[in-house]
Design an enzyme around this catalytic site. Structure first.
Site, PDB file in Angstrom:
ATOM      1  CE  LYS A 235      -4.553  -1.448   0.630  1.00  0.00           C
ATOM      2  NZ  LYS A 235      -5.708  -1.716   1.486  1.00  0.00           N
ATOM      3  NE  ARG A 269      -7.971  -7.700  -1.174  1.00  0.00           N
ATOM      4  CZ  ARG A 269      -7.364  -6.941  -2.062  1.00  0.00           C
ATOM      5  NH1 ARG A 269      -6.351  -6.175  -1.697  1.00  0.00           N
ATOM      6  NH2 ARG A 269      -7.752  -6.917  -3.314  1.00  0.00           N
TER       7      ARG A 269
HETATM    8  C1  8Y7 Z   1      -8.439  -3.887   0.483  1.00  0.00           C
HETATM    9  C2  8Y7 Z   1      -9.468  -4.602  -0.132  1.00  0.00           C
HETATM   10  C3  8Y7 Z   1      -8.290  -3.553  -1.647  1.00  0.00           C
HETATM   11  C4  8Y7 Z   1      -8.342  -3.938   1.907  1.00  0.00           C
HETATM   12  C5  8Y7 Z   1     -10.268  -5.388   1.874  1.00  0.00           C
HETATM   13  C6  8Y7 Z   1      -5.148  -2.726  -2.772  1.00  0.00           C
HETATM   14  C7  8Y7 Z   1     -10.264  -4.908  -2.466  1.00  0.00           C
HETATM   15  C8  8Y7 Z   1      -6.391  -1.983  -2.928  1.00  0.00           C
HETATM   16  N1  8Y7 Z   1      -7.699  -3.248  -0.476  1.00  0.00           N
HETATM   17  N2  8Y7 Z   1     -10.379  -5.342   0.546  1.00  0.00           N
HETATM   18  N3  8Y7 Z   1      -9.380  -4.370  -1.467  1.00  0.00           N
HETATM   19  N4  8Y7 Z   1      -9.286  -4.700   2.552  1.00  0.00           N
HETATM   20  N5  8Y7 Z   1     -11.143  -6.110   2.607  1.00  0.00           N
HETATM   21  O1  8Y7 Z   1      -4.115  -2.028  -2.620  1.00  0.00           O
HETATM   22  O2  8Y7 Z   1      -7.514  -3.316   2.560  1.00  0.00           O
HETATM   23  O3  8Y7 Z   1      -5.105  -3.955  -2.831  1.00  0.00           O
HETATM   24  S1  8Y7 Z   1      -7.826  -2.984  -3.225  1.00  0.00           S
END
Ligand code: 8Y7
Length: 296
Positions: A235, A269
């Site tokens: 991020k 994630r």
């Molecule tokens: C998150 C996410 C993304 C997160 C959850 C990226 C879809 C941006 N970030 N879903 N999604 N939590 N639950 O940098 O922090 O992957 S997209």
């Protein structure tokens, strides 16, 4: 002998989540592998992505230790433009159908749209990951009908503009209050606590300082009693703190994952599944050993 009734309800992470018939064990920290199915990932050389290449990547992530794969057909990056539901369905459903047949682990659908939730769960998805916490029209009812767990994530504003002027009086309290309100909305719609995962939404309408405050106080969100998911992988806070490009952010991503797990997160994630899984295994090994610091 009759079992002794316990006063407290079981911790939310003792029972596995039932993801459309596939269990997701949350008794130890687990990796959610990221699979973006947008034309800019897994390109087939033209304007489309290759279903085969995307599925190959998901199989590799399962082999690397992922406990669940999160499939998204719409970018939620800051500044991203919305994608119509029919296009999102066209991207994700063939991948979900193929992977549901080929993988043993559950699949998650990363979407904000009711129509996409229904189509994805019908195709085999076992969890709804909604960065908008089921606030879109029809999303609460769709998720309730789908009967799969949902991840409710906090976001201030909307992806197009959320990083322009994020503001909070007290970020931890406001995120916690929001998540409690969305949990109540879920319960009123028939989505019980046993189906709810929470996420503070790192980077979604937050400055670096807001993200750090949320990470420092993550145990307060864990105290809401639901399993916590965090997304910190690659991020922009890492880029801002260290001046690193996206491809250079793995060591800091692993550090953030461990800091989050130490403060109560159970699902991480991540894009780099093998490395993240190895890091989390070290936490699990330390916990499983039962070893304690001396003098306690
Ligand atoms: C998150 C996410 C993304 C997160 C959850 C990226 C879809 C941006 N970030 N879903 N999604 N939590 N639950 O940098 O922090 O992957 S997209």
């Amino acid at each position: 002998m009759a079992p002794i009734p316990s006063a407290a309800p079981p911790a939310s992470t003792e029972l596995p989540l039932d993801c459309n018939g596939r269990p997701l064990d949350l008794s130890r920290p687990q990796v959610m592998g990221v699979l973006n199915v947008t034309p800019d990932s897994f390109s087939d050389g033209g304007d489309f992505f290759s279903v085969d290449a995307a599925c190959e990547r998901a199989l590799a992530m399962q082999a690397e230790g992922a406990a669940i794969i999160d499939i998204g057909g719409e970018s939620t990056r800051p500044g991203a433009e919305p994608v119509p539901a029919v296009e999102e369905i066209r991207r994700v459903v063939p991948v979900i159908e193929t992977l549901h047949a080929q993988l043993r682990i559950p699949l998650s659908i990363d979407t904000q749209k009711a129509e996409v939730m229904r189509a994805a769960v019908a195709a085999g998805a076992g969890l709804i990951n909604d960065v908008n916490a089921l606030r879109a029209p029809g999303a609460l009812a769709a998720a309730a009908e789908c009967r799969v767990p949902v991840c409710l994530m906090h976001m201030q504003g909307e992806p197009r503009s959320m990083q322009q002027q994020p503001h909070y009086d007290e970020v931890l309290t406001e995120v916690s209050d929001f998540l409690r309100q969305r949990m109540a909305a879920c319960e009123a719609a028939g989505i019980g606590r046993e189906r709810i995962v929470l996420d503070p939404g790192f980077g979604f309408g937050k400055t670096v300082q807001h993200n750090l405050q949320l990470l420092a106080g993550l145990d307060k969100l864990a105290a809401l009693g639901q399993p916590l998911l965090v997304g910190l992988s690659r991020k922009s806070m890492i880029g801002k703190l260290l001046r690193l490009e996206v491809g250079e952010r793995l060591p800091a991503s692993l550090a953030l994952a461990l800091l989050a797990v130490e403060r109560g997160a159970v699902l991480v994630r991540a894009h780099d599944v093998a490395a993240t899984w190895q890091a989390l295994q070290m936490v699990a090994a330390l916990r499983d050993s039962g070893a304690q610091a001396p003098g306690r």
